[in-house]
Design a protein around this motif. Structure first.
Motif, PDB file in Angstrom:
ATOM      1  N   MET A   1     -11.538  39.185 -29.816  1.00  0.00           N
ATOM      2  CA  MET A   1     -10.464  40.103 -29.409  1.00  0.00           C
ATOM      3  C   MET A   1     -10.340  41.596 -29.741  1.00  0.00           C
ATOM      4  N   ALA A   2     -10.726  42.326 -29.052  1.00  0.00           N
ATOM      5  CA  ALA A   2     -10.599  43.827 -29.163  1.00  0.00           C
ATOM      6  C   ALA A   2      -9.093  44.604 -29.619  1.00  0.00           C
ATOM      7  N   ASN A   3      -9.177  45.892 -30.312  1.00  0.00           N
ATOM      8  CA  ASN A   3      -8.435  46.601 -31.093  1.00  0.00           C
ATOM      9  C   ASN A   3      -7.731  46.512 -30.452  1.00  0.00           C
ATOM     10  N   PRO A   4      -6.495  46.911 -29.340  1.00  0.00           N
ATOM     11  CA  PRO A   4      -5.237  46.815 -28.625  1.00  0.00           C
ATOM     12  C   PRO A   4      -5.140  48.380 -28.452  1.00  0.00           C
ATOM     13  N   VAL A   5      -5.234  49.510 -29.559  1.00  0.00           N
ATOM     14  CA  VAL A   5      -5.725  50.930 -29.733  1.00  0.00           C
ATOM     15  C   VAL A   5      -6.449  51.279 -28.866  1.00  0.00           C
ATOM     16  N   GLN A   6      -8.031  50.305 -28.952  1.00  0.00           N
ATOM     17  CA  GLN A   6      -9.035  50.881 -28.627  1.00  0.00           C
ATOM     18  C   GLN A   6      -9.372  49.967 -27.030  1.00  0.00           C
ATOM     19  N   PHE A   7      -8.208  48.991 -26.750  1.00  0.00           N
ATOM     20  CA  PHE A   7      -8.296  48.377 -25.505  1.00  0.00           C
ATOM     21  C   PHE A   7      -7.927  50.008 -24.063  1.00  0.00           C
ATOM     22  N   ILE A   8      -7.076  50.570 -25.011  1.00  0.00           N
ATOM     23  CA  ILE A   8      -6.459  50.973 -23.824  1.00  0.00           C
ATOM     24  C   ILE A   8      -6.848  52.996 -24.034  1.00  0.00           C
ATOM     25  N   ASN A   9      -7.311  52.738 -24.692  1.00  0.00           N
ATOM     26  CA  ASN A   9      -8.054  53.969 -24.549  1.00  0.00           C
ATOM     27  C   ASN A   9     -10.006  53.567 -23.562  1.00  0.00           C
ATOM     28  N   GLN A  10      -9.908  52.356 -23.435  1.00  0.00           N
ATOM     29  CA  GLN A  10     -11.221  51.918 -22.458  1.00  0.00           C
ATOM     30  C   GLN A  10     -10.382  52.033 -21.248  1.00  0.00           C
TER      31      GLN A  10
END
Length: 64
Positions: free
Chosen positions: A1-10
């Motif tokens: 599962m991806a990091n939530p901060v990284q997901f938001i940035n993507q």
């Protein structure tokens, strides 16, 4: 599962790539949708009319 901060940035990076249609494209597309809807409704009206005529005449011929 991806990091939530990284997901938001993507998600933000993808959203930045979106190209929105201009006013002329929106108006043209809207007019085309209305024209196609009108043509489709006319087609189905004519098909319904032909089927109704065929059934009416067919039943009339059978019934005398």
């Amino acid at each position: 599962m991806a990091n939530p901060v990284q997901f938001i940035n993507q998600v933000r990076a993808e959203a930045a790539r979106i190209t929105w249609p201009n006013r002329r494209e929106v108006i043209t597309t809207t007019i085309m949708v209305f024209i196609m809807a009108a043509l489709t409704s006319l087609f189905f009206f004519l098909v319904d009319l032909a089927i109704r005529f065929g059934l009416t005449e067919g039943l009339r011929a059978l019934g005398g």
